[in-house]
Design a protein around this motif. Structure first.
Motif, PDB file in Angstrom:
ATOM      1  N   TYR A 109      49.934  51.724  15.376  1.00  0.00           N
ATOM      2  CA  TYR A 109      49.300  53.270  16.309  1.00  0.00           C
ATOM      3  C   TYR A 109      47.762  53.548  15.871  1.00  0.00           C
ATOM      4  O   TYR A 109      47.575  54.401  16.198  1.00  0.00           O
ATOM      5  CB  TYR A 109      50.012  54.112  16.231  1.00  0.00           C
ATOM      6  N   CYS A 110      47.359  52.849  14.517  1.00  0.00           N
ATOM      7  CA  CYS A 110      45.534  53.824  13.882  1.00  0.00           C
ATOM      8  C   CYS A 110      44.981  52.775  13.529  1.00  0.00           C
ATOM      9  O   CYS A 110      43.957  53.784  13.802  1.00  0.00           O
ATOM     10  CB  CYS A 110      46.395  54.066  12.165  1.00  0.00           C
ATOM     11  N   ILE A 111      44.814  51.822  13.670  1.00  0.00           N
ATOM     12  CA  ILE A 111      43.626  50.494  13.011  1.00  0.00           C
ATOM     13  C   ILE A 111      42.794  50.465  14.122  1.00  0.00           C
ATOM     14  O   ILE A 111      41.780  50.358  14.451  1.00  0.00           O
ATOM     15  CB  ILE A 111      44.241  48.793  13.095  1.00  0.00           C
ATOM     16  N   SER A 112      43.396  50.706  15.999  1.00  0.00           N
ATOM     17  CA  SER A 112      42.751  50.836  16.943  1.00  0.00           C
ATOM     18  C   SER A 112      41.089  51.777  16.611  1.00  0.00           C
ATOM     19  O   SER A 112      40.192  51.638  16.991  1.00  0.00           O
ATOM     20  CB  SER A 112      42.751  50.962  17.957  1.00  0.00           C
ATOM     21  N   CYS A 113      41.491  52.905  16.001  1.00  0.00           N
ATOM     22  CA  CYS A 113      40.668  54.007  15.243  1.00  0.00           C
ATOM     23  C   CYS A 113      40.206  54.162  13.895  1.00  0.00           C
ATOM     24  O   CYS A 113      38.588  54.080  14.181  1.00  0.00           O
ATOM     25  CB  CYS A 113      40.973  55.821  15.769  1.00  0.00           C
ATOM     26  N   HIS A 114      40.933  54.212  12.936  1.00  0.00           N
ATOM     27  CA  HIS A 114      41.008  54.656  12.012  1.00  0.00           C
ATOM     28  C   HIS A 114      40.823  53.021  10.990  1.00  0.00           C
ATOM     29  O   HIS A 114      39.548  52.945   9.992  1.00  0.00           O
ATOM     30  CB  HIS A 114      41.577  54.748  10.841  1.00  0.00           C
ATOM     31  N   GLY A 115      40.708  51.887  11.989  1.00  0.00           N
ATOM     32  CA  GLY A 115      40.667  50.975  11.150  1.00  0.00           C
ATOM     33  C   GLY A 115      40.899  50.368   9.889  1.00  0.00           C
ATOM     34  O   GLY A 115      42.094  50.513   9.704  1.00  0.00           O
ATOM     35  N   GLY A 116      41.062  48.460  10.067  1.00  0.00           N
ATOM     36  CA  GLY A 116      41.603  48.144   9.048  1.00  0.00           C
ATOM     37  C   GLY A 116      41.890  48.326   7.549  1.00  0.00           C
ATOM     38  O   GLY A 116      43.174  48.778   7.038  1.00  0.00           O
ATOM     39  N   SER A 117      40.892  48.749   7.086  1.00  0.00           N
ATOM     40  CA  SER A 117      40.605  49.608   5.769  1.00  0.00           C
ATOM     41  C   SER A 117      40.629  50.719   5.960  1.00  0.00           C
ATOM     42  O   SER A 117      40.262  51.200   4.796  1.00  0.00           O
ATOM     43  CB  SER A 117      39.499  48.807   4.744  1.00  0.00           C
ATOM     44  N   GLY A 118      40.753  51.491   6.958  1.00  0.00           N
ATOM     45  CA  GLY A 118      40.730  53.167   6.443  1.00  0.00           C
ATOM     46  C   GLY A 118      39.094  52.970   6.877  1.00  0.00           C
ATOM     47  O   GLY A 118      39.113  55.079   5.928  1.00  0.00           O
ATOM     48  N   ASP A 119      38.113  52.709   7.048  1.00  0.00           N
ATOM     49  CA  ASP A 119      36.945  52.975   7.400  1.00  0.00           C
ATOM     50  C   ASP A 119      36.474  53.978   8.208  1.00  0.00           C
ATOM     51  O   ASP A 119      36.133  54.108   8.077  1.00  0.00           O
ATOM     52  CB  ASP A 119      35.700  51.809   6.304  1.00  0.00           C
ATOM     53  N   GLY A 120      37.306  54.424   8.797  1.00  0.00           N
ATOM     54  CA  GLY A 120      37.128  54.796  10.382  1.00  0.00           C
ATOM     55  C   GLY A 120      36.015  54.067  11.562  1.00  0.00           C
ATOM     56  O   GLY A 120      35.626  54.389  12.246  1.00  0.00           O
ATOM     57  N   ASN A 121      36.073  52.660  11.495  1.00  0.00           N
ATOM     58  CA  ASN A 121      35.595  51.716  11.835  1.00  0.00           C
ATOM     59  C   ASN A 121      36.079  50.716  12.707  1.00  0.00           C
ATOM     60  O   ASN A 121      36.491  49.318  13.046  1.00  0.00           O
ATOM     61  CB  ASN A 121      34.168  50.771  11.448  1.00  0.00           C
ATOM     62  N   GLY A 122      37.082  51.877  13.537  1.00  0.00           N
ATOM     63  CA  GLY A 122      38.049  50.672  14.849  1.00  0.00           C
ATOM     64  C   GLY A 122      37.240  50.104  15.484  1.00  0.00           C
ATOM     65  O   GLY A 122      35.943  50.916  15.843  1.00  0.00           O
ATOM     66  N   LYS A 123      38.064  49.012  16.429  1.00  0.00           N
ATOM     67  CA  LYS A 123      37.714  48.595  17.375  1.00  0.00           C
ATOM     68  C   LYS A 123      37.296  50.169  18.953  1.00  0.00           C
ATOM     69  O   LYS A 123      36.100  49.713  19.284  1.00  0.00           O
ATOM     70  CB  LYS A 123      38.740  48.185  18.135  1.00  0.00           C
ATOM     71  N   LEU A 124      38.062  50.860  18.314  1.00  0.00           N
ATOM     72  CA  LEU A 124      37.322  52.179  20.015  1.00  0.00           C
ATOM     73  C   LEU A 124      36.277  52.915  19.300  1.00  0.00           C
ATOM     74  O   LEU A 124      35.784  53.222  20.151  1.00  0.00           O
ATOM     75  CB  LEU A 124      38.420  53.794  19.538  1.00  0.00           C
TER      76      LEU A 124
END
Length: 182
Positions: A109-124
């Motif tokens: 649910y979250c990784i596409s926006c927030h990124g894998g490390s939570g840095d806010g650089n997901g795919k979207l």
């Protein structure tokens, strides 16, 4: 002689069974509504006696709540967010906290926006579909604020209350705090 009796008996039983069948008057039906269903036409008006007082639908009883609904004591306002951030704590015990399940839900649910490390650089965010997704390390967040945002959404982020149960949202909140600590 015995075989003649057997053949006569079998033949007589066959005639008896065949004579009981009548297409014009079929046998008894168990659960006849399963065989002869009363179907309704699409977009047709329902008969008046189907609904109480001729209403198209029934209203739920006063004071009733949906099955499985768990009330959330914090309002969907900035004041409610501040209260949740300050006061709301996870009801999960140490044994109930499952980092693997939290990670799995985060990746769904979250990784596409927030990124894998939570840095806010997901795919979207990389594809510039959403901008301004925060880095967890730059924010002052608590498990209560994370759960609140998962429940109601905030800014461009929508609510995830329909996708995840209360328990699952607490697992994700716990995992996000672990990402922030890394």
């Amino acid at each position: 002689m015995k075989s003649l009796y057997k053949i006569t008996l079998i033949f007589g039983l066959m005639i008896l069974v065949a004579s009981c069948h009548n297409d014009a008057n079929p046998n008894y039906q168990y659960f006849p509504n399963m065989y002869e269903a009363v179907s309704a036409e699409t977009y047709a008006t329902a008969p008046v006696d189907v609904f109480k007082n001729g209403n198209e639908a029934q209203l739920p009883a006063a004071g009733s709540i949906n099955r499985g609904f768990e009330p959330f004591d914090y309002a969907n306002t900035p004041e409610g967010y501040a209260l949740a951030k300050a006061n709301l704590i996870s009801p999960l015990t140490v044994e109930e906290k499952n980092s693997e399940k939290g990670k799995e839900l985060y990746e769904i649910y979250c990784i596409s926006c927030h990124g894998g490390s939570g840095d806010g650089n997901g795919k979207l965010v990389e594809r510039e579909k959403f901008l301004g997704v925060p880095n967890y390390k730059d924010r002052e967040i608590t498990e209560g604020s994370i759960f609140y945002v998962e429940t109601y959404g905030l800014n461009a982020m929508g609510s995830h209350a329909n996708q995840m149960s209360t328990h699952e949202r607490w697992l994700v909140a716990d995992y996000v705090l672990k990402l922030k600590a890394q």
